[in-house]
Design a protein around this motif. Structure first.
Motif, PDB file in Angstrom:
ATOM      1  N   SER A  97      -8.817  -1.845  -1.764  1.00 42.88           N
ATOM      2  CA  SER A  97     -10.009  -1.632  -0.950  1.00 42.88           C
ATOM      3  C   SER A  97      -9.614  -1.322   0.493  1.00 42.88           C
ATOM      4  O   SER A  97      -8.929  -2.121   1.145  1.00 42.88           O
ATOM      5  CB  SER A  97     -10.908  -2.861  -0.974  1.00 42.88           C
ATOM      6  N   LYS A  98     -10.074  -0.196   1.000  1.00 38.88           N
ATOM      7  CA  LYS A  98      -9.826   0.162   2.391  1.00 38.88           C
ATOM      8  C   LYS A  98     -10.538  -0.821   3.327  1.00 38.88           C
ATOM      9  O   LYS A  98     -10.162  -0.966   4.492  1.00 38.88           O
ATOM     10  CB  LYS A  98     -10.279   1.596   2.669  1.00 38.88           C
ATOM     11  N   LYS A  99     -11.554  -1.490   2.820  1.00 40.11           N
ATOM     12  CA  LYS A  99     -12.249  -2.494   3.628  1.00 40.11           C
ATOM     13  C   LYS A  99     -11.319  -3.666   3.962  1.00 40.11           C
ATOM     14  O   LYS A  99     -11.544  -4.390   4.914  1.00 40.11           O
ATOM     15  CB  LYS A  99     -13.481  -3.002   2.884  1.00 40.11           C
TER      16      LYS A  99
ATOM     17  N   SER B  61      -7.649  -7.558  -2.115  1.00 41.05           N
ATOM     18  CA  SER B  61      -8.058  -6.471  -3.027  1.00 41.05           C
ATOM     19  C   SER B  61      -7.681  -6.763  -4.473  1.00 41.05           C
ATOM     20  O   SER B  61      -7.496  -5.845  -5.281  1.00 41.05           O
ATOM     21  CB  SER B  61      -7.440  -5.131  -2.604  1.00 41.05           C
TER      22      SER B  61
ATOM     23  N   ASP C 106       0.475   5.658   0.641  1.00 39.62           N
ATOM     24  CA  ASP C 106      -0.384   6.717   1.175  1.00 39.62           C
ATOM     25  C   ASP C 106      -0.842   7.630   0.048  1.00 39.62           C
ATOM     26  O   ASP C 106      -0.125   7.877  -0.928  1.00 39.62           O
ATOM     27  CB  ASP C 106       0.365   7.534   2.225  1.00 39.62           C
TER      28      ASP C 106
ATOM     29  N   THR D 175      -7.536  -3.259   3.482  1.00 33.31           N
ATOM     30  CA  THR D 175      -6.279  -2.721   4.005  1.00 33.31           C
ATOM     31  C   THR D 175      -6.467  -1.908   5.276  1.00 33.31           C
ATOM     32  O   THR D 175      -5.500  -1.652   5.994  1.00 33.31           O
ATOM     33  CB  THR D 175      -5.612  -1.810   2.949  1.00 33.31           C
ATOM     34  N   LYS D 176      -7.709  -1.458   5.519  1.00 29.38           N
ATOM     35  CA  LYS D 176      -8.082  -0.635   6.685  1.00 29.38           C
ATOM     36  C   LYS D 176      -7.694   0.833   6.531  1.00 29.38           C
ATOM     37  O   LYS D 176      -8.364   1.712   7.049  1.00 29.38           O
ATOM     38  CB  LYS D 176      -7.460  -1.184   7.984  1.00 29.38           C
ATOM     39  N   THR D 177      -6.572   1.105   5.818  1.00 27.93           N
ATOM     40  CA  THR D 177      -6.133   2.506   5.746  1.00 27.93           C
ATOM     41  C   THR D 177      -5.848   2.979   4.331  1.00 27.93           C
ATOM     42  O   THR D 177      -6.087   4.146   4.005  1.00 27.93           O
ATOM     43  CB  THR D 177      -4.857   2.704   6.583  1.00 27.93           C
ATOM     44  N   GLN D 178      -5.317   2.142   3.485  1.00 29.30           N
ATOM     45  CA  GLN D 178      -4.811   2.591   2.189  1.00 29.30           C
ATOM     46  C   GLN D 178      -5.715   2.131   1.047  1.00 29.30           C
ATOM     47  O   GLN D 178      -6.183   0.979   1.023  1.00 29.30           O
ATOM     48  CB  GLN D 178      -3.384   2.078   1.973  1.00 29.30           C
ATOM     49  N   GLU D 179      -5.941   3.031   0.098  1.00 31.61           N
ATOM     50  CA  GLU D 179      -6.813   2.727  -1.031  1.00 31.61           C
ATOM     51  C   GLU D 179      -6.050   2.578  -2.348  1.00 31.61           C
ATOM     52  O   GLU D 179      -6.654   2.388  -3.398  1.00 31.61           O
ATOM     53  CB  GLU D 179      -7.861   3.831  -1.179  1.00 31.61           C
TER      54      GLU D 179
ATOM     55  N   HIS E   2     -15.337   2.276  -3.653  1.00 34.73           N
ATOM     56  CA  HIS E   2     -14.048   2.946  -3.848  1.00 34.73           C
ATOM     57  C   HIS E   2     -14.269   4.259  -4.599  1.00 34.73           C
ATOM     58  O   HIS E   2     -14.881   4.274  -5.685  1.00 34.73           O
ATOM     59  CB  HIS E   2     -13.088   2.048  -4.624  1.00 34.73           C
TER      60      HIS E   2
ATOM     61  N   GLY F 102       0.802  -1.211   0.000  1.00 29.99           N
ATOM     62  CA  GLY F 102       0.000   0.000   0.000  1.00 29.99           C
ATOM     63  C   GLY F 102       0.842   1.270   0.000  1.00 29.99           C
ATOM     64  O   GLY F 102       1.990   1.290   0.460  1.00 29.99           O
TER      65      GLY F 102
END
Length: 932
Positions: free
Chosen positions: A466-468, A288, A166, A470-474, A233, A164
């Protein structure tokens, strides 16, 4: 999604009634309805491996003639297993079957073509997971109504996690770039400037130039058959396929009557799998993967966030290709149904099927599953078409294009489904021109695209996450042929966006897509994988190159040199085509004469496709030929082909390979080969090859008791032993050279029961030898048994060596030498080396003249008896005795036998002198004697 499953109750239930709704009963094209007595008798189950397949599930295809009795299964109504034909029902019960449902639920809008394609004949049978799959397949194949069975293969899940990144500030945007997406500058695979770890300028897909012409239109739908797309997304949501009827309809209702409920952005094909377990909604897979693939194809462009997609539009309303999520894997290693996904995509507007998935490496799959093949064929034929197969007015293309990743095993083998010929298979390169180490290879690969190489900093492909998950990164980097494949799908979407219209076909798309290559020789950059990575590097900027209609120049100087038995070297000079070089040269080779009218039609005549981008005008193009047949006339043809599939006029030539002579076998043995328990005869066979080729020798026929040595100095030594029962046999030698030419030699031999030699008699007939003469006697003629093949030793002695001497010649003859008149006895001894020696005696008389009738008379003077030694060959003689006065004192006839001795009684004769006459047909001998 509506699930059509028939539960097979073991209890009594309702029978299928005759009042079922009449559905389209048309058989597939060219196939007539048949009665149950017409069912095929040559049916076989699939050759696909069952190891690692889904337990307790099989795909079955029923025979068309049996379909009508299974209509209730299509409709999903409940019925009893007993309503099935008896053998069908009992087989399912024996397997512990729990359900049977259509593999391809009928879409009412396209029922006619689905049935014509035979998709309605396929079912999923679920049964006791403890059952052996191979045994279950065999059991089902015993049911006359079932035409075919195959296991349900597990998918190979994506390996590795995305790296991922930022989200950079929007202000990072470089105004010199085509769009304002802040991470576009890091997408080296679109525009490689050569800045960065192991990056090489130009090693990209030439996207920026392509965007000057086309960035994607919304009427082009790409089915992402993969993990589920994150439909929330921000960089994808505006380019998602939207089923307006379902979006604006009622939840839980099939508003558009396509057989699937609430399929707003596509459908989850895990939900009808594993007996209905799974997730009914789309959701991102656990790495993802589907979201990343979708972003490469068509992430929203020029929206000021994230990354760009190849066909993501230009930011204007309605621009950008549409992404249809067809989910076949998710979390917890779930397996989805790719076959249904392909058919759904074709039935709901997609014209490009993006497939970054495959089967597990090492599972032994050597062919594409039949159910998947039929689903792919259906997409290719019917995508963008109405129920009758005509292009829809709303579709940009007639028929579909199916694109597959080559696979990430780093192997050179036929990796399915990518190796299925009708699909486009994509290999992968890193940030330079070299093949990525993980990419699969083979002559089935069609084209190469950037897939990334994470051995280098930011060397992967950058796309959406998918942030779903990775929790943080798209956004992030991933690598694989899974990332290379969507580059080709995205470029295909650009192509259809630009050229799509009524009459534009999938064949038009494929020709232009596979012709959009960089002027870079992929084989020169990857010499270890020549011809195994595809025809070249895809280049989006070449999609829109103008075709002037000028064909490549005709090849004029085809040469055939170094012709041997099975090889030859063919060459010609490279020619010019539009854009500089031909895309490829096609080389044809056949034993059938080739002409301009037939060269593309002769079966298996296409021998090689040579990458034309590696040969400038005037360069020598060489094709080494191998595995030819000797003494055969071959016809060759060569054409140059450009990126628009325009061909030069064909150039033809012919040649004949050298004749290969078979090895020569020659038996080296004297006389007949006979073997018994007391001997081990040997013989040799001389073997040579007139052409100096290596050869092998097979020894067949009767080999019991036959031993032999390997060929040494051109000869092969054999030893025979009496192992087989007595009789006549043959050893059959076959010599085969390395080119397959054969020669044969038959060596007869006899196994016999050995009997030791014996003489005809212990005493042989008397022999007469002339004085100073030799008498040869054939010793074997004295035997009463044959000793052929057994070496014998002879010894002979004379009782009176002063009368006759004896010797044995080299040829085994007894030689008696007469030394002085008289008699002797010759003893002959024979030894075979195994048995006791045998002996016989031969009376010998040495005489002055062997032609005389009377050799001797004795004793003289005679008293009562006188012996006459008469020539044994005389037969019959007359003996007369006369006194000195001429008076006849005796006359009688005597038969001569044995040693020729005649005994006369002379006791009554008066003492005195007499004359003896012995007469025969050979003459008369006279002799005087005295009587005491």
């Amino acid at each position: 999604m509506k699930r059509t499953v028939l539960t097979l109750s073991l209890l009594a239930g309702l029978a299928i009634t005759a009042c079922q709704k009449e559905l389209d009963q048309a058989p597939p094209t060219g196939q007539e309805q048949q009665s149950s007595s017409d069912l095929r008798s040559d049916r076989l189950p699939s050759n696909l491996p069952t190891a690692g397949a889904i337990p307790g599930e099989l795909y079955v295809r029923v025979h068309r003639s049996a379909k009508e009795g299974l209509r209730a299964f299509d409709a999903g109504s409940s019925t009893a297993m007993q309503a099935l034909p008896s053998l069908f029902s009992s087989t399912l019960q024996r397997l512990g079957a729990s359900s049977m449902e259509p593999l391809f639920p009928i879409d009412p809008r396209y029922e006619g073509r689905m049935r014509r394609a035979g998709l309605d004949l396929w079912y999923v049978v679920r049964f006791d997971e403890k059952q052996d799959l191979k045994a279950a397949m065999q059991s089902l194949m015993s049911v006359p109504e079932i035409d075919y069975t195959e296991p349900v293969l597990q998918l190979a899940y994506p390996q590795g996690k995305p790296v991922g990144v930022d989200l950079p500030p929007a202000s990072r945007h470089d105004a010199t770039l085509p769009f304002n997406d802040p991470q576009l500058a890091d997408q080296w695979h679109y525009n490689n400037t050569g800045t960065g770890d192991h990056r090489v300028a130009g090693a990209d897909i030439g996207l920026f130039k392509a965007w000057e012409t086309q960035a994607g239109k919304s009427n082009v739908i790409v089915a992402i058959i993969d993990g589920g797309i994150d439909t929330d997304h921000p960089d994808l949501v505006d380019n998602l396929y939207v089923n307006e009827a379902e979006k604006n309809g009622k939840p839980g209702v099939d508003d558009d009557n396509n057989g699937v409920v609430d399929d707003v952005h596509g459908a989850n094909f895990i939900s009808t799998y594993n007996g209905g377990k799974g997730h009914p909604k789309l959701y991102p897979d656990d790495v993802s993967h589907g979201t990343h693939v979708a972003g490469t194809v068509a992430a929203r462009n020029n929206n000021g966030i994230g990354v760009s997609g190849i066909a993501g539009g230009n930011g204007s309303t309605g621009s950008g290709a549409r992404l249809m999520s067809c989910q076949i894997f998710g979390v917890e290693r779930e397996n989805g149904n790719s076959q249904r996904a392909l058919v759904y995509a074709a039935n709901n507007g997609a014209v490009i099927a993006q497939n970054s998935w495959g089967f597990r490496y090492g599972s032994g799959i050597t062919e594409i599953p039949e159910s998947l093949k039929e689903a792919i064929d259906y997409f290719i034929k019917y995508a963008g078409c109405d129920d009758k197969g005509n292009q829809l007015s709303t579709s940009p293309m007639k028929g579909g294009v199916v694109i597959f990743a080559a696979g990430n095993d780093g192997q050179d083998y036929r990796s399915f489904p990518g190796a299925y010929p009708p699909v486009i298979a994509v290999s992968s390169m890193g940030p330079g021109w070299k093949a990525a180490p993980y990419t699969n290879r083979g002559d089935w690969v069609d084209i190469m695209a950037p897939g990334g190489d994470e051995r280098y900093s930011k060397g992967g492909v950058l796309s959406t996450l998918s942030k779903k998950i990775t929790k943080t990164q798209e956004y992030g980097y991933m690598q694989g042929t899974s990332m290379a494949c969507p580059h080709v799908s995205g470029i295909a979407a650009l192509l259809v966006s630009e050229f799509g219209k009524q009459g534009f076909t999938n064949k038009d798309c494929e020709i232009r897509l596979l012709g959009s290559l960089k002027e870079k020789d992929i084989d020169a950059e990857n010499p270890s994988y020549r011809g195994r990575l595809g025809r070249g590097y895809i280049d989006a900027s070449m999609l829109f190159a103008s075709n002037s209609g000028i064909k490549p120049k005709t090849i004029t100087d085809v040469k055939v040199e170094n012709i041997s038995f099975t090889t030859a070297d063919v060459s010609w000079t490279g020619v010019e085509a539009q854009g500089g070089k031909p895309l490829e040269y096609r080389f044809y080779l056949s034993e059938t004469p080739l002409t301009e009218a037939n060269y593309e039609k002769v079966k298996d005549a296409l021998y090689a496709r040579i990458n034309g981008l590696g040969y400038a005008k005037g360069a020598k193009v060489a094709v080494p030929l191998a595995a030819l047949k000797d003494n055969t006339k071959y016809h060759i043809g060569v054409v140059a082909v450009d990126r628009w599939e325009q061909k030069s006029l064909p150039t033809f030539a012919e040649f004949t390979t050298r004749k290969n002579n078979p090895p020569v076998l020659k038996l080296e043995a004297e006389g007949k080969l006979r073997v018994s328990s007391v001997q081990k005869p040997t013989f040799t066979v001389a073997i040579s090859d007139p052409d100096g080729h290596k050869f092998s020798v097979n020894v067949g026929g009767e080999t019991r008791g036959v031993s032999y040595e390997e060929v040494k100095d051109g000869k092969m030594k054999f030893t025979l032993r009496a192992v087989a029962e007595p009789g006549k046999y043959e050893i059959k030698l076959t010599a085969t050279d390395i080119l397959g030419a054969k020669s044969e030699l038959t060596v007869p031999f006899e196994v016999y029961t050995y009997v030791a030699p014996t003489f005809n008699s212990s005493q042989q007939p008397a022999q007469i030898v002339g004085l100073s003469q030799q008498l040869p006697i054939e010793i074997p003629a004295l035997f009463s048994t044959s000793t052929e093949g057994v070496p014998l030793t002879y010894k002979a002695t004379s009782s009176d060596a002063s009368v006759a001497s004896v010797s044995i010649s080299n040829q085994g003859k007894l030689i008696i030498q007469g030394l002085k008149t008289g008699t002797s006895t010759v003893t002959v001894e024979v030894n075979d080396g195994f048995s006791p020696a045998i002996r016989t005696t031969i009376p010998v008389r040495v005489v002055t003249n062997v032609s005389d009738v009377l050799y001797a008379a004795y004793p003289i003077p005679a008293k009562t008896t006188m012996n006459l030694a008469v020539n044994p060959r005389a037969g019959q003689v007359t003996v007369e005795i006369y006194s000195l006065l001429g008076a006849k004192a005796y006359e009688n006839k005597h038969n001569v036998s044995g040693d020729g001795t005649i005994r006369l009684s002379v006791g009554k004769l008066a003492p005195g002198a007499y004359t003896l006459k012995v007469k025969s047909a050979q003459g008369t001998t006279t002799k005087s004697f005295v009587k005491n």
